[in-house]
Design a protein around this motif. Structure first.
Motif, mmCIF file in Angstrom:
data_model
loop_
_atom_site.group_PDB
_atom_site.id
_atom_site.type_symbol
_atom_site.label_atom_id
_atom_site.label_comp_id
_atom_site.label_asym_id
_atom_site.label_seq_id
_atom_site.Cartn_x
_atom_site.Cartn_y
_atom_site.Cartn_z
ATOM 1 N N PHE A 68 0.824 -1.207 0.000
ATOM 2 C CA PHE A 68 0.000 0.000 0.000
ATOM 3 C C PHE A 68 0.860 1.258 0.000
ATOM 4 N N ASN A 69 2.004 1.200 0.684
ATOM 5 C CA ASN A 69 2.873 2.376 0.795
ATOM 6 C C ASN A 69 3.448 2.793 -0.552
ATOM 7 N N THR A 70 3.651 1.819 -1.461
ATOM 8 C CA THR A 70 4.184 2.151 -2.781
ATOM 9 C C THR A 70 3.181 2.930 -3.627
ATOM 10 N N CYS A 71 1.904 2.903 -3.225
ATOM 11 C CA CYS A 71 0.855 3.564 -4.015
ATOM 12 C C CYS A 71 0.410 4.900 -3.432
ATOM 13 N N ILE A 72 0.848 5.226 -2.221
ATOM 14 C CA ILE A 72 0.337 6.426 -1.554
ATOM 15 C C ILE A 72 0.631 7.689 -2.359
ATOM 16 N N ALA A 73 1.879 7.818 -2.828
ATOM 17 C CA ALA A 73 2.240 9.019 -3.588
ATOM 18 C C ALA A 73 1.398 9.124 -4.859
ATOM 19 N N HIS A 74 1.204 7.998 -5.552
ATOM 20 C CA HIS A 74 0.407 8.017 -6.778
ATOM 21 C C HIS A 74 -1.035 8.431 -6.490
ATOM 22 N N ILE A 75 -1.580 7.912 -5.399
ATOM 23 C CA ILE A 75 -2.965 8.234 -5.048
ATOM 24 C C ILE A 75 -3.107 9.715 -4.727
#
Length: 315
Positions: A241-248
């Protein structure tokens, strides 16, 4: 310029008002806009330098980030120098063809950014939902094709609207644009003849690009969330989930600003014009300003490289 029945035939020069109703304070508004532009240029340039110099970052996720940084630099540069010329140096005039070029570039780079966000969402979807095949699916060839495709799609879909304005709109009610940059609807509203086809074309392009991208980005993240919550280990769920936070974060701020600006323009007739213009300006300036900050804070590899550069300079 030839005037006929109160209209102007094929004006060679247009006048940008800036922010109608706030002309007296435009010089002060230009200061935070200029600061945002400087931070956007420095932040995105730093991301490009880091990705180019660090070979471990030559993977699809960071290549798309580099393309996004280039797009943000180009988008900011298309709008802000001229805007500051209006705010600070009282230079509101712009050649008609230069205005169309600015319009083409602004809307094309906006569409390109949306396409890159879609490519980044698909990359994260494959990396999390099908990690064993990620390297095979997202090959260098596919990464290049997606980046080039996002740019070509944007220019191909935006160009007809510009050509319609150039070829069909001959008579203009006025040469004064009540805006701080050359925006499609602001130009179309100047026309003295029927403009329905131009309005419809602009709306279709916006929905074809943003609507298509939002549907698939949303689908990708829904599938990602389902996959992440099905992982047996809590640590694995957090890491994925942490790898997607910036994208979100980037995805939300880009599209929320886009739709907020769109709906206030279409359905906010009671809202003062300067609010519409400020929202449009912020929609263009905030994403390039925030994107490098978000990725710098939330992406460990980028953050570590920035700290490494700062630490090495001190010594």
């Amino acid at each position: 310029m030839i005037k006929f029945n109160g209209s102007v035939f094929m004006p060679s020069v247009l006048t940008l008002v800036g922010i109608p109703g706030l002309e007296s304070v435009q010089c002060w508004i230009g200061i935070p806009f200029c600061v945002m532009y400087i931070i956007a240029m420095i932040g995105n340039s730093l991301i490009l330098v880091i990705i180019k110099s660090e070979k471990s970052l030559h993977i699809p996720m960071y290549i798309f980030l580099a393309i996004l940084a280039v797009t943000d630099i180009a988008l900011s540069t298309c709008i802000l120098p001229k805007m500051l010329g209006i705010f600070w140096f009282h230079m509101p005039q712009i050649f008609f063809d230069a205005c169309l070029l600015q319009m083409e570039l602004i809307h094309s780079f906006q569409a390109t950014e949306s396409g890159i966000l879609l490519a980044m969402a698909l990359d994260r979807y494959v990396a999390i939902c099908n990690p064993l095949r990620h390297a095979t699916i997202f090959s260098p060839q596919l990464t290049t094709c997606l980046g080039a495709g996002a740019l070509l799609r944007a220019f191909i879909l935006v160009s007809p609207s510009i050509l319609l304005i150039k070829c069909r709109l001959k008579y203009f009610q006025t040469t004064i644009i009540s805006h701080s940059y050359c925006e499609h609807m602001a130009i179309v509203k100047l026309a003295a003849q029927d403009i329905r086809i131009n309005k419809i074309c602009g709306l279709l392009v916006a929905f074809a690009i943003l609507g298509f991208d939002i549907v698939f980005i949303t689908f990708s993240y829904v599938r990602i969330f389902i996959t992440v919550f099905q992982l047996p280990q809590k640590e694995a769920r957090f890491k994925a989930f942490n790898t997607c936070i910036a994208h979100i974060c980037v995805f939300l701020q880009f599209y929320l600003l886009a739709f907020f600006s769109f709906f206030t323009h279409r359905f906010g007739a009671h809202i003062p014009p300067y609010v519409h213009i400020l929202l449009s300006d912020l929609y263009l300036l905030v994403p390039p300003f925030l994107n490098p900050i978000v990725y710098g804070v939330k992406t460990k590899q980028i953050r570590d490289q920035v700290l490494k550069m700062l630490f090495s300079k001190k010594h």
